[in-house]
Structure formats: C-alpha cells, structure tokens
Design a protein around this motif. Structure first.
Motif, PDB file in Angstrom:
ATOM      1  N   TYR A   1      71.343  52.850  15.522  1.00  0.00           N
ATOM      2  CA  TYR A   1      70.389  53.653  15.742  1.00  0.00           C
ATOM      3  C   TYR A   1      69.479  52.744  16.323  1.00  0.00           C
ATOM      4  O   TYR A   1      68.702  51.731  15.434  1.00  0.00           O
ATOM      5  N   TRP A   2      68.874  52.714  17.679  1.00  0.00           N
ATOM      6  CA  TRP A   2      67.946  51.744  18.183  1.00  0.00           C
ATOM      7  C   TRP A   2      66.552  52.295  18.280  1.00  0.00           C
ATOM      8  O   TRP A   2      66.495  53.315  19.071  1.00  0.00           O
ATOM      9  N   LYS A   3      65.722  52.008  17.658  1.00  0.00           N
ATOM     10  CA  LYS A   3      64.392  52.698  17.517  1.00  0.00           C
ATOM     11  C   LYS A   3      63.503  51.991  18.645  1.00  0.00           C
ATOM     12  O   LYS A   3      63.324  50.625  18.529  1.00  0.00           O
TER      13      LYS A   3
ATOM     14  N   HIS B   1      64.425  56.939  20.542  1.00  0.00           N
ATOM     15  CA  HIS B   1      65.695  56.051  19.941  1.00  0.00           C
ATOM     16  C   HIS B   1      66.890  56.348  20.864  1.00  0.00           C
ATOM     17  O   HIS B   1      66.868  57.411  21.736  1.00  0.00           O
TER      18      HIS B   1
ATOM     19  N   GLY C   1      70.151  60.250  22.003  1.00  0.00           N
ATOM     20  CA  GLY C   1      68.837  59.944  21.011  1.00  0.00           C
ATOM     21  C   GLY C   1      67.760  60.911  21.504  1.00  0.00           C
ATOM     22  O   GLY C   1      67.970  62.155  21.764  1.00  0.00           O
TER      23      GLY C   1
ATOM     24  N   PHE D   1      63.706  47.204  21.089  1.00  0.00           N
ATOM     25  CA  PHE D   1      64.286  48.448  20.116  1.00  0.00           C
ATOM     26  C   PHE D   1      64.347  47.581  18.740  1.00  0.00           C
ATOM     27  O   PHE D   1      65.008  46.290  18.731  1.00  0.00           O
TER      28      PHE D   1
END
Length: 160
Positions: A51-53, A72, A84, A154
């Motif tokens: 999970y890339w915020k 995200h 996302g 991210f």
C-alpha cells in the motif's frame, strides 16, 4: 577405563557448552546488539502488493481532505494492474515495469464529485501519466519523469 573416562569427559564438556549457550548475555553484548539494531536500515519495500500512500506531488506535501480517502496505489502481485484512490475517487488501471522503468496505462476510476480534493485528484492522475521510472529506498518510493525529476513520493503503509 580410559574409554569410560573419555566418554564422561565428552558428555561433561558438551553439557557445559550447552549451559554457556543458554546463559544470559553480558551487558556489553546487549549494548552492542542494540547499537547494531539502530544503525541497520530497513529493507526496501516491494513495488507489488504494498500500500503506497501519496505523500508528495510535484514537490509539495499531500494531505487528505477531511472525510476523504488518502490518495494511494497498490500494485497487484498477480498481474500488471493497479488499484487505489486518487483522493476522491477509486482508481484502477494497468502498469508496465522493467527494472527501474515504470509506466501507467489505461487509468480510470469512479466519477464522484467531492467537495474537496478534486484539484489534487486531477494533478495526481495527470502526474501518473508522466512517470517513466521509480526508485524505492526503504519504505519510501519516488516516481520520476523522463528527465529524472521526482514527480511523486509515496510511503509504504503496513496493512492490518
């Protein structure tokens, strides 16, 4: 008699070695191990199934608007698909990666109108179209354009 003595000596030596391995570490050993832990860097998070915020966009910090999802991306581990949120709407699409090269294709999403965050969403989706490469360092990923400029940053977020 020497064989019995040798056998007893060997058993005693093995027993003593086992006990010393179970002994509590000395204070100096615990100090050195804790200082080693603080200097170790975290391994790079994988591109896929993380999970890339979104934390920066075109050099500016990003925060989610009240009562909205944070922007995200999650890169599928099964195929070249992403899912996302672009801040207001959910997004899906495809991607291609080869070594450090990365391109997005066929991005789409829901079309809800949001009171706040529409400008961020528009900029985010436009920026993804400019991406040519990526770089992961620990739990941070930068997306770069063809000239090598960072266009988005991210942070990896642990899913619970």
């Amino acid at each position: 008699m020497t064989q019995a003595f040798f056998r007893r000596f060997l058993i005693a030596a093995l027993f003593a070695t086992g006990l010393s391995a179970c002994a509590a570490p000395s204070p100096s050993a615990s100090l050195s191990s804790s200082s080693t832990e603080t200097t170790m860097t975290k391994p790079d998070s994988p591109l896929r199934n993380t999970y890339w915020k979104l934390v920066t966009l075109n050099g500016k910090p990003v925060t989610a608007a009240d009562q909205q999802r944070e922007a995200h991306i999650v890169f599928s581990s099964a195929d070249n698909r992403i899912s996302g949120s672009s801040g207001c709407n959910r997004m899906i699409g495809g991607f291609e990666d080869n070594a450090d090269q990365l391109t997005f294709k066929g991005l789409g999403g829901t079309r809800m109108a949001c009171q706040h965050g529409m400008e961020l969403e528009s900029q985010f989706l436009q920026t993804l179209q400019k991406v040519a490469r990526y770089r992961i360092n620990g739990e941070h990923m930068d997306l770069l354009d063809a000239q090598g400029a960072i266009v988005a940053g991210f942070d990896a977020v642990a899913l619970q």
